[in-house]
Design an enzyme around this catalytic site. Structure first.
Site, PDB file in Angstrom:
ATOM      1  N   LYS A 165      45.533  40.286  37.007  1.00  0.00           N
ATOM      2  CA  LYS A 165      45.355  39.517  35.764  1.00  0.00           C
ATOM      3  C   LYS A 165      44.168  38.571  35.863  1.00  0.00           C
ATOM      4  O   LYS A 165      43.969  37.904  36.868  1.00  0.00           O
ATOM      5  CB  LYS A 165      46.621  38.715  35.476  1.00  0.00           C
ATOM      6  CG  LYS A 165      46.603  37.974  34.157  1.00  0.00           C
ATOM      7  CD  LYS A 165      47.978  37.919  33.571  1.00  0.00           C
ATOM      8  CE  LYS A 165      47.996  37.244  32.218  1.00  0.00           C
ATOM      9  NZ  LYS A 165      47.253  37.947  31.191  1.00  0.00           N
ATOM     10  N   GLY A 167      44.737  34.355  42.707  1.00  0.00           N
ATOM     11  CA  GLY A 167      44.327  35.439  43.595  1.00  0.00           C
ATOM     12  C   GLY A 167      43.248  36.317  42.991  1.00  0.00           C
ATOM     13  O   GLY A 167      42.296  36.718  43.671  1.00  0.00           O
ATOM     14  N   CYS A 168      43.372  36.607  41.710  1.00  0.00           N
ATOM     15  CA  CYS A 168      42.383  37.474  41.055  1.00  0.00           C
ATOM     16  C   CYS A 168      41.036  36.779  40.935  1.00  0.00           C
ATOM     17  O   CYS A 168      39.990  37.421  41.053  1.00  0.00           O
ATOM     18  CB  CYS A 168      42.898  37.906  39.688  1.00  0.00           C
ATOM     19  SG  CYS A 168      44.402  38.908  39.828  1.00  0.00           S
ATOM     20  N   THR A 169      41.047  35.473  40.727  1.00  0.00           N
ATOM     21  CA  THR A 169      39.796  34.722  40.679  1.00  0.00           C
ATOM     22  C   THR A 169      39.144  34.704  42.056  1.00  0.00           C
ATOM     23  O   THR A 169      37.929  34.911  42.176  1.00  0.00           O
ATOM     24  CB  THR A 169      40.050  33.289  40.169  1.00  0.00           C
ATOM     25  OG1 THR A 169      40.601  33.375  38.848  1.00  0.00           O
ATOM     26  CG2 THR A 169      38.770  32.476  40.142  1.00  0.00           C
ATOM     27  N   ALA A 190      37.666  38.218  42.593  1.00  0.00           N
ATOM     28  CA  ALA A 190      36.492  38.439  41.744  1.00  0.00           C
ATOM     29  C   ALA A 190      35.298  37.637  42.258  1.00  0.00           C
ATOM     30  O   ALA A 190      34.171  38.145  42.292  1.00  0.00           O
ATOM     31  CB  ALA A 190      36.807  38.062  40.298  1.00  0.00           C
TER      32      ALA A 190
END
Length: 189
Positions: free
Chosen positions: A74, A79-81, A84
Site C-alpha cells: 500500500k 514499510g512501503c515508503t 520505495a
C-alpha cells in the site's frame, strides 16, 4: 496446598468426528494464487495505468531494458515508503546497469501520483486496482490479509531471473535485484 494444574477438556464430538475437526472452506480467508511464479518461468504480460494515467505494458518495457518489478502492499505506509525510497535512492544505479524499476500495488492512479510526488519517486508505479496482475504472478498474502511484498527481475526475453519475498527486509529487495541485474547485463558488481 498443591499448585493449581490447568486441565484440557476435549470438546464433545458427534459420532465419527475426529480431532481436529475440518474447518469449512467458507471460514477461510481468500489467498492469492498458490502457484507463485519462480525463477525460469515466463512473466505474464500486463497493461496497466501508471501514476500519470498513461498505459504501460510489460512487453513494451522489456523491449528497452531488464525490468525490476516489485509488488508492495500500500502507498504511503511505513514499510512501503521505506522500500520505495530504497529503490529511489538506487534508481540511477539500476538505470546505469540497464534496468527499469516498476512498483505495483492495488492503489489507484491518484494514490500512486501523490505517493510518487511526495517521495520524489523517479520510477513508474502501476495501478493494479483489481489485483489481477498480483494474482497472475501468484503473489501470496501474508497472514491471509496483507498483500505480499515480492520483487522480480525479468530479463528482456520475459523470463523471471530473480524472486525475493519478504515483508520486512526492504533493502534486500533492492540489493538482491541489483546484483541480478548486473549479472544479466554484464555490469561489474
Amino acid at each position: 496446598m498443591a499448585p493449581a494444574v490447568a486441565s484440557f477438556k476435549r470438546p464433545d464430538f458427534a459420532a465419527g468426528q475426529t480431532w481436529p475437526r475440518a474447518v469449512p472452506a467458507s471460514n477461510l480467508l481468500p489467498v492469492a494464487n498458490v502457484n507463485s511464479l519462480a525463477v525460469g518461468d515466463r512473466a505474464p504480460d500486463f497493461t496497466l495505468p501508471t501514476q500519470t494515467g498513461e498505459q504501460v505494458s510489460l512487453h513494451d518495457l522489456l523491449k528497452e531494458r531488464v525490468v525490476v518489478l516489485y509488488f508492495y502492499p500500500k502507498d504511503d505506509t511505513l514499510g512501503c515508503t521505506r522500500e520505495a525510497c530504497a529503490f529511489r535512492d538506487a534508481y540511477e544505479v539500476f538505470v546505469e546497469a540497464g534496468a527499469q524499476v516498476v512498483g505495483i500495488s492495488s492503489d489507484s492512479v491518484g494514490s500512486h501520483d501523490q505517493f510518487a510526488r511526495k517521495h520524489n519517486l523517479p520510477f513508474v508505479l502501476v495501478a493494479d486496482e483489481g489485483g489481477e496482475v498480483r494474482r497472475s504472478f501468484g503473489v501470496r498474502s501474508t497472514l491471509g490479509f496483507l498483500p505480499g511484498r515480492v520483487t522480480y527481475v525479468i530479463d528482456r526475453q520475459g523470463i523471471i531471473r530473480y524472486v525475493f519475498s519478504s515483508q520486512t527486509q526492504f533493502n534486500n529487495h533492492v540489493q538482491g535485484a541489483l546484483a541480478v541485474v548486473r549479472q544479466l547485463t554484464g555490469m561489474p558488481a
